[in-house]
Design a protein around this motif. Structure first.
Motif, PDB file in Angstrom:
ATOM      1  N   THR A 119      -2.779  -0.351  -9.227  1.00 47.87           N
ATOM      2  CA  THR A 119      -1.905   0.247  -8.224  1.00 47.87           C
ATOM      3  C   THR A 119      -2.379   1.656  -7.915  1.00 47.87           C
ATOM      4  O   THR A 119      -2.969   2.337  -8.747  1.00 47.87           O
ATOM      5  N   GLU A 144      -3.844  -0.798   2.646  1.00 46.30           N
ATOM      6  CA  GLU A 144      -4.182  -2.117   2.114  1.00 46.30           C
ATOM      7  C   GLU A 144      -5.664  -2.418   2.316  1.00 46.30           C
ATOM      8  O   GLU A 144      -6.359  -2.865   1.404  1.00 46.30           O
ATOM      9  N   GLU A 159      -7.258  -9.173  -3.026  1.00 48.72           N
ATOM     10  CA  GLU A 159      -6.070  -9.122  -2.169  1.00 48.72           C
ATOM     11  C   GLU A 159      -5.331  -7.822  -2.452  1.00 48.72           C
ATOM     12  O   GLU A 159      -5.384  -7.291  -3.566  1.00 48.72           O
ATOM     13  N   CYS A 160      -4.650  -7.313  -1.445  1.00 50.38           N
ATOM     14  CA  CYS A 160      -3.876  -6.076  -1.605  1.00 50.38           C
ATOM     15  C   CYS A 160      -2.575  -6.200  -0.835  1.00 50.38           C
ATOM     16  O   CYS A 160      -2.557  -6.693   0.297  1.00 50.38           O
ATOM     17  N   ASP A 161      -1.495  -5.776  -1.449  1.00 49.86           N
ATOM     18  CA  ASP A 161      -0.174  -5.796  -0.824  1.00 49.86           C
ATOM     19  C   ASP A 161       0.479  -4.429  -0.960  1.00 49.86           C
ATOM     20  O   ASP A 161       0.112  -3.622  -1.817  1.00 49.86           O
ATOM     21  N   THR A 162       1.471  -4.210  -0.115  1.00 53.56           N
ATOM     22  CA  THR A 162       2.251  -2.968  -0.140  1.00 53.56           C
ATOM     23  C   THR A 162       3.574  -3.210  -0.848  1.00 53.56           C
ATOM     24  O   THR A 162       4.265  -4.191  -0.565  1.00 53.56           O
ATOM     25  N   THR A 167       6.364   4.084  -1.651  1.00 49.00           N
ATOM     26  CA  THR A 167       5.437   3.033  -1.219  1.00 49.00           C
ATOM     27  C   THR A 167       4.164   3.120  -2.050  1.00 49.00           C
ATOM     28  O   THR A 167       3.574   4.191  -2.182  1.00 49.00           O
ATOM     29  N   LEU A 200       0.464   0.670  -3.313  1.00 51.47           N
ATOM     30  CA  LEU A 200      -0.422  -0.457  -3.042  1.00 51.47           C
ATOM     31  C   LEU A 200      -0.770  -1.139  -4.351  1.00 51.47           C
ATOM     32  O   LEU A 200      -1.034  -0.473  -5.351  1.00 51.47           O
TER      33      LEU A 200
END
Length: 273
Positions: free
Chosen positions: A141, A182, A198-201, A262, A264
């Motif tokens: 993260t 991202e 893969e990357c998400d918020t 927020t 990542l």
């Protein structure tokens, strides 16, 4: 490989502040831990490395899943604190981008916000890939940029007092930085050889009392704390005044701060042989 000026600054910043971090920002940083472990495939019996363990929240959660956990941190105080938090695990003093482990030693590696604190993120990721077994998974993260309103509150208070970043706190070298988006974070992992990235918020609201939230910077925790504590007392008081005024927009009926944040979360695999 010699430490960068950024690395050396980070070591000074965190020295002796493990308990202050535990009482201020640690709960916030622990939020992504379950998702981080899921992304890394942490399961019963897996050999797991927690890099930059801090107070040990990810290590403790991995142990609760039945994993065999090794943890490292660059700060002696954090190592001691994590050892108290998770009795019996192997906690060592070590700093990226050099880890004291053999190649392919772990099934999974997790790093909760550790890349925010290293001077060579790409070298750090290559090292994490080195210690992963073929097909092993890494999950990390970082904070997103631009920051969410809750994350920006303390910085806004500092700027309102007319305070900038002191010269003794170097920023990450431009050639080492990467977009905190991202696409940018996923690209960084892919660049260093991880596959299937893969990357998400992650978006959440962190609740804390104003006293708890101010206690971190007041004790010099993190870069924001170093900015605050490097000022004379009159300026620190002015920053605190702005913090209290600006915090009103985030304060609920119970007097608690409700702070949007927020981050990542990205993950990938070490290539299979």
């Amino acid at each position: 490989m010699a430490q960068t000026a950024f690395d050396e600054s980070e070591r000074r910043t965190w020295a002796g502040r493990a308990d202050a971090y535990a009482g201020s920002f640690a709960r916030l940083c622990a939020y992504p831990v379950p998702l981080l472990l899921d992304a890394a495939g942490v399961r019963e019996g897996a050999q797991v490395l927690d890099v930059g363990t801090g107070t040990g929240s990810a290590a403790a959660a991995a142990c609760a899943r039945g994993a065999k956990v090794t943890a490292v941190d660059a700060d002696p105080g954090m190592v001691e604190r994590a050892a108290r938090t998770v009795p019996g695990i192997d906690v060592r003093l070590a700093a990226l981008p050099r880890l004291p482990f053999a190649d392919a030693a772990f099934d999974a590696v997790v790093g909760n916000f550790v890349l925010n604190h290293v001077g060579r993120p790409r070298e750090a990721l290559r090292e994490l890939r080195r210690v992963l077994c073929p097909g092993g998974r890494a999950a990390l993260t970082v904070w997103a940029a631009p920051p969410a309103p809750g994350q920006a509150l303390l910085g806004r208070a500092v700027r309102a007092a007319g305070v900038g970043r002191p010269a003794h706190l170097p920023s990450l070298a431009p050639e080492e930085d990467f977009p905190r988006t991202e696409r940018g974070f996923a690209g960084l992992l892919a660049e260093t050889g991880l596959t299937g990235v893969e990357c998400d918020t992650l978006v959440w609201e962190h609740r804390a009392s104003p006293e708890e939230w101010w206690s971190g910077p007041a004790a010099g925790v993190a870069t924001i704390g170093q900015v605050v504590t490097s000022q004379p007392p009159s300026v620190v008081a002015e920053i605190k005044g702005h913090f209290e005024a600006l915090g009103a927009e985030f304060t609920d009926r119970d007097g608690m701060l409700v702070l949007p944040h927020t981050a990542l979360i990205a993950h990938g695999r070490s290539p299979s042989e």
